[in-house]
Write a protein that holds these residues in place. Structure first.
Motif, PDB file in Angstrom:
ATOM      1  N   ARG A  68      -6.164 -22.183  83.796  1.00  0.00           N
ATOM      2  CA  ARG A  68      -6.723 -21.644  82.554  1.00  0.00           C
ATOM      3  C   ARG A  68      -5.733 -20.738  81.830  1.00  0.00           C
ATOM      4  N   THR A  69      -4.498 -20.686  82.305  1.00  0.00           N
ATOM      5  CA  THR A  69      -3.511 -19.768  81.758  1.00  0.00           C
ATOM      6  C   THR A  69      -2.296 -20.526  81.254  1.00  0.00           C
ATOM      7  N   ASP A 127      -4.618 -16.642  77.734  1.00  0.00           N
ATOM      8  CA  ASP A 127      -5.824 -17.201  78.323  1.00  0.00           C
ATOM      9  C   ASP A 127      -6.266 -18.378  77.447  1.00  0.00           C
ATOM     10  N   ASP A 181      -8.925 -20.033  77.345  1.00  0.00           N
ATOM     11  CA  ASP A 181     -10.328 -20.020  76.921  1.00  0.00           C
ATOM     12  C   ASP A 181     -10.563 -19.002  75.803  1.00  0.00           C
ATOM     13  N   THR A 182     -10.072 -17.778  75.994  1.00  0.00           N
ATOM     14  CA  THR A 182     -10.317 -16.713  75.018  1.00  0.00           C
ATOM     15  C   THR A 182      -9.196 -16.556  74.007  1.00  0.00           C
ATOM     16  N   LEU A 183      -8.026 -17.128  74.292  1.00  0.00           N
ATOM     17  CA  LEU A 183      -6.801 -17.020  73.483  1.00  0.00           C
ATOM     18  C   LEU A 183      -6.229 -15.595  73.472  1.00  0.00           C
ATOM     19  N   ARG A 184      -6.690 -14.745  74.379  1.00  0.00           N
ATOM     20  CA  ARG A 184      -6.109 -13.409  74.494  1.00  0.00           C
ATOM     21  C   ARG A 184      -4.712 -13.518  75.097  1.00  0.00           C
TER      22      ARG A 184
END
Length: 304
Positions: A207-208, A221, A223-226
């Motif tokens: 996921r990274t 990330d 999923d969150t795009l952080r």
């Protein structure tokens, strides 16, 4: 340096031996000729290294060094590599061949006329891009024949990874900037990072997404795009690969590798000079070193 789907292509001078009738010097054995082109990639079906056109399985899922595809008798040599779920994809001048496990079948598709390609396999999708072009292409593995469609991206493609039905593309942008975009199979493009510094490469974990450029290492990330970073790396680092919950960066000249976990722990390895074509696996990473691009397995330090 050009990389393909977690895959790195590095060039070195090829030693050419010439018979000298005056001194009686003879050409060295072929095994002593430095490797000119080396690539490596890891995927669900194992770890594969390409050395001067020969495709070799090196992971524990097969006898070490098992030859998958012999080097071609004449050009073109492979220019792109991706290890997918059921096939090893190898490109040469725009033609991509997918070799099934055990060599039972070969699937071939032409993507471009004659250009080299970067490759990555996602969920029932094969992604391809010509280095430094502004188009990412995708074809559905369920189609026969496979048809590739192009998506224009905002920069020159330097690297490509795939997760699910998305491709994550690293782009070189004007002003020595690094852009990362998420490209969907439907043609959508979302810029998720625009950073100062010359782009080097990307590697995708579960996921990274890991991003390496002149400024250091970044973590995104998916999923969150952080995003976090820049994280410090060894000066001169120009290779990277993702392992389970970690990323390894390598300075190919000195052979110093940094292994960084998601929890922030950092381990250092000296893998040897002229370290090229690195590929992460479950228990450690594979890297080729020296003139002969000799494969070497380095076990991860324990995080416990």
């Amino acid at each position: 340096m050009i990389k393909a789907g977690g895959v790195v292509v590095a060039a070195a001078a090829v030693g050419v031996a010439i018979y000298n009738g005056t001194t009686g010097e003879r050409p060295p054995p072929q095994a002593l000729v430095p490797a000119a082109t080396v690539m490596a990639d890891a995927g669900p079906s194992g770890v594969v290294i390409v050395r001067d056109g020969a495709v070799i399985r090196v992971d524990e899922q097969s006898p070490p060094g098992r030859l998958v595809i012999p080097a071609p008798r004449r050009a073109p040599w492979p220019d792109g590599l991706a290890v997918g779920r059921f096939r090893v994809w190898v490109s040469a001048q725009g033609l991509v061949r997918g070799y099934a496990r055990g060599g039972r079948s070969v699937r071939a598709v032409r993507v471009t006329g004659s250009e080299a390609l970067l490759l990555a396999e996602g969920n029932r999708l094969l992604w391809a891009a010509t280095p430094y072009s502004d188009v990412a292409r995708y074809g559905r593995l369920t189609q026969r024949p496979m048809v590739f469609r192009g998506v224009r991206v905002p920069g020159a493609v330097r690297d490509i990874e795939a997760r699910g039905e998305d491709a994550w593309v690293m782009l070189a942008a004007p002003g020595r900037r690094t852009v990362v975009a998420r490209v969907t199979a439907g043609g959508g493009v979302l810029v998720v990072a625009d950073l100062p510094g010359r782009s080097t490469g990307i590697a995708a974990g579960t996921r990274t997404l890991w991003l390496l450029n002149d400024a250091g290492l970044y973590r995104i990330d998916m999923d969150t795009l952080r995003m976090a970073g820049p994280l410090p790396v060894q000066p001169g680092s120009d290779e990277l690969t993702a392992g389970p919950g970690r990323v390894v960066t390598v300075d190919s000249q000195t052979g110093i590798a940094l292994d960084r976990t998601l929890g922030g722990r950092v381990f250092t390895y000296n893998v040897g000079r002229q370290a090229r074509a690195i590929a992460g696996a479950r228990r450690g990473f594979w890297v080729t070193t020296g003139d002969q691009a000799t494969p070497r397995f380095v076990e991860y330090h324990s995080t416990s």
